[in-house]
Design a protein around this motif. Structure first.
Motif, short mmCIF file in Angstrom:
data_model
loop_
_atom_site.label_atom_id
_atom_site.label_comp_id
_atom_site.label_asym_id
_atom_site.label_seq_id
_atom_site.Cartn_x
_atom_site.Cartn_y
_atom_site.Cartn_z
N ILE A 1 4.91 10.15 -7.08
CA ILE A 1 6.06 10.45 -7.93
C ILE A 1 5.62 10.57 -9.39
CG2 ILE A 1 8.21 9.49 -8.85
CD1 ILE A 1 8.81 8.41 -6.06
N THR A 2 4.76 9.66 -9.83
CA THR A 2 4.26 9.70 -11.21
C THR A 2 3.51 11.01 -11.48
OG1 THR A 2 4.07 7.29 -11.30
CG2 THR A 2 2.77 8.55 -12.89
N GLN A 3 2.78 11.48 -10.47
CA GLN A 3 2.02 12.72 -10.61
C GLN A 3 2.87 13.97 -10.44
OE1 GLN A 3 -0.93 12.17 -7.56
NE2 GLN A 3 -1.81 10.36 -8.54
N GLY A 4 4.16 13.79 -10.14
CA GLY A 4 5.06 14.93 -9.97
C GLY A 4 4.87 15.67 -8.66
N LYS A 5 4.20 15.03 -7.70
CA LYS A 5 3.94 15.69 -6.41
C LYS A 5 5.16 15.64 -5.49
CE LYS A 5 -0.43 16.58 -7.29
NZ LYS A 5 -1.51 15.83 -6.63
N ILE A 6 5.96 14.58 -5.59
CA ILE A 6 7.17 14.44 -4.76
C ILE A 6 8.27 13.81 -5.60
CG2 ILE A 6 5.90 14.18 -2.58
CD1 ILE A 6 6.53 11.11 -2.80
N ASN A 7 9.48 13.85 -5.06
CA ASN A 7 10.60 13.10 -5.59
C ASN A 7 11.01 12.05 -4.56
OD1 ASN A 7 10.81 14.72 -7.94
ND2 ASN A 7 11.94 16.26 -6.78
N ARG A 8 11.62 10.99 -5.03
CA ARG A 8 12.03 9.92 -4.11
C ARG A 8 12.98 10.45 -3.03
NH1 ARG A 8 13.09 7.41 -0.48
NH2 ARG A 8 13.92 5.29 -0.28
N ASN A 9 13.82 11.40 -3.36
CA ASN A 9 14.83 11.85 -2.39
C ASN A 9 14.24 12.73 -1.28
OD1 ASN A 9 14.39 14.30 -3.67
ND2 ASN A 9 16.48 14.51 -4.47
N GLN A 10 12.92 12.96 -1.29
CA GLN A 10 12.30 13.81 -0.29
C GLN A 10 11.67 13.04 0.87
OE1 GLN A 10 9.58 15.87 -2.95
NE2 GLN A 10 10.91 17.67 -3.00
N ILE A 11 11.53 11.73 0.72
CA ILE A 11 10.82 10.94 1.74
C ILE A 11 11.73 9.88 2.33
CG2 ILE A 11 8.52 11.36 0.81
CD1 ILE A 11 8.71 8.63 -0.56
N PHE A 12 11.50 9.59 3.60
CA PHE A 12 12.32 8.65 4.38
C PHE A 12 11.44 7.45 4.70
CE2 PHE A 12 14.09 7.10 8.41
CZ PHE A 12 15.46 7.11 8.16
N VAL A 13 11.78 6.30 4.13
CA VAL A 13 10.97 5.09 4.25
C VAL A 13 11.70 4.05 5.08
CG1 VAL A 13 9.76 3.26 3.00
CG2 VAL A 13 9.96 5.55 1.98
N SER B 1 0.84 -1.20 0.00
CA SER B 1 0.00 0.00 0.00
C SER B 1 0.87 1.26 0.00
CB SER B 1 -0.91 -0.01 1.23
OG SER B 1 -1.83 -1.09 1.17
N ILE B 2 1.93 1.23 0.78
CA ILE B 2 2.87 2.36 0.79
C ILE B 2 3.52 2.52 -0.58
CG2 ILE B 2 5.11 3.11 1.70
CD1 ILE B 2 4.23 1.98 4.41
N GLY B 3 3.95 1.40 -1.14
CA GLY B 3 4.59 1.46 -2.46
C GLY B 3 3.69 2.09 -3.50
N LYS B 4 2.41 1.77 -3.45
CA LYS B 4 1.47 2.36 -4.41
C LYS B 4 1.34 3.86 -4.20
CE LYS B 4 -3.12 1.85 -6.48
NZ LYS B 4 -3.08 3.26 -6.89
N ALA B 5 1.23 4.28 -2.94
CA ALA B 5 1.11 5.72 -2.66
C ALA B 5 2.33 6.48 -3.14
CB ALA B 5 0.91 5.93 -1.16
N ILE B 6 3.50 5.95 -2.88
CA ILE B 6 4.74 6.62 -3.29
C ILE B 6 4.83 6.68 -4.81
CG2 ILE B 6 7.26 6.42 -3.32
CD1 ILE B 6 7.04 5.25 -0.48
#
Length: 366
Positions: A91-103, A82-87
């Motif tokens: 990212i696909t929508q351009g709302k965040i970048n991977r380097n901005q979140i701590f998983v 579920s987390i993977g889908k949200a992330i």
């Protein structure tokens, strides 16, 4: 698979663009992390809960939370998915970048797969025993396994579930509590092997940091058989990885009831007896905390005294924990729309100052 990991610049950019107060971020290990994180422990193993968790994670990130916590056994691997889908969606929508979140995620407990309709032990036998990943006597009476073949298998599954090439933080999950059948010497040898494995995974680019997610060991008294010295754990990591070792975070319960990390001096660091939170600060270890609402038991009327003009008891619980010196962030589990909306209000108010916290603590103790 999404490449990258949380970075100094990425997490700082996140803190500046998401509209949350700047006071609601803390710097540690060159990262800027929100002082509240989202946890994903509880919930039914079904598609409806999948959708709720995905939406809760999405809304949390868009409200300024960049700390996301899970474990492979949460909801039988479905929490990670579920987390993977949200992330992926954000990212696909351009709302965040991977380097901005701590998983962060955790491994160690034996788990089945909620998307596979199969008896638990039938799944374990087919997936782990027959291929030789788990051997006889590897699983403890606490349903825990900390052998390297198993942890390696679980890491690969977590990466796939999350859709990430690299996990920011991998915890060994309740290892002391989950291994009640072995001697302390045996446990420490196993822990050494796990740290060696995690250091190798850092070099391979599959994890950035590692730590221990615990229930009792760092907060119980020294005469408790489950007690573990944080200083000794850090020394073990240094012996393996040197000064640049990756053991940089721990997780443990902390709230108005489970207050031992603050109130009990059960850790010895450089000859001084101190509480766990002070010990972690001295040793440069970040502390995330679990069960800030005690799974809802702290929300009944009159349980949490009013302070700071905060009406809602859930926000008072979060405010107390995140304002406690030495705590990076409480990890709050939230799924329903109303709970998510309510809890996210915490990102619109600042944490307590040191003097405000001291005054509150005196009120609570007295």
């Amino acid at each position: 698979m999404i490449s990258g990991f949380a970075t100094s610049q990425g997490t700082e950019d996140f803190s500046n663009k998401m509209g949350a107060l700047t006071q609601n971020y803390k710097k540690i290990h060159d990262l800027t992390l929100s002082n509240v994180g989202i946890g994903t422990y509880l919930g039914n193993v079904d598609s409806q809960t999948d959708a709720l968790v995905t939406e809760a994670v999405r809304k949390s990130i868009l409200s300024g939370i960049n700390v996301i916590d899970t474990a492979i056994n949460y909801r039988a691997q479905k929490a990670e998915r579920s987390i993977g889908k949200a992330i992926s969606d954000l990212i696909t929508q351009g709302k965040i970048n991977r380097n901005q979140i701590f998983v962060s995620t955790k491994n160690g407990y034996v788990t089945n797969d909620g998307d596979v309709n199969e008896d638990f032990w039938t799944y374990i036998q087919r997936e782990y025993a027959k291929p030789g990943i788990i051997k006889a006597n590897d699983i403890s009476s606490g349903y825990h396994c900390m052998t390297i073949p198993y942890l390696s298998d679980q890491l690969e599954r977590s990466l796939k579930n999350l859709g990430l090439e690299c996990i920011d933080l991998m915890y060994l999950h309740n290892s002391v509590e989950g291994q009640p059948d072995i001697t302390r010497d045996e446990f420490l040898k196993n822990l050494e092997n796990v740290f060696i494995f995690y250091e190798k995974m850092r070099k391979d680019g599959k994890i950035r940091f590692y730590g221990m997610a615990t229930w009792e060991c760092y907060r119980v008294s020294k005469d408790n058989p489950n007690h573990l010295s944080l200083s000794d754990t850090v020394s073990l990591a240094k012996n393996i990885g040197g000064d640049e070792h990756g053991f940089r975070f721990i997780q443990l319960p902390f709230n108005l009831y489970y207050d031992q990390a603050l109130m009990q001096k059960n850790q010895l660091v450089n000859g001084t007896q101190m509480n766990l939170l002070d010990a972690a600060k001295e040793l440069d270890i970040g502390v995330f905390t679990s069960v800030p609402l005690m799974q809802g038991r702290l929300l009944s009327g009159g349980t949490v005294p009013e302070f700071g003009g905060i009406v809602q008891s859930s926000l008072r619980c979060l405010q107390f924990v995140r304002s406690t010196p030495g705590v990076l962030a409480p990890l709050v589990g939230q799924k329903s729309q109303s709970h998510v909306d309510q809890n996210l209000q915490i990102m619109k108010i600042p944490p307590l100052s040191q003097s405000e916290f001291d005054d509150l603590l005196k009120k609570l103790v007295n």
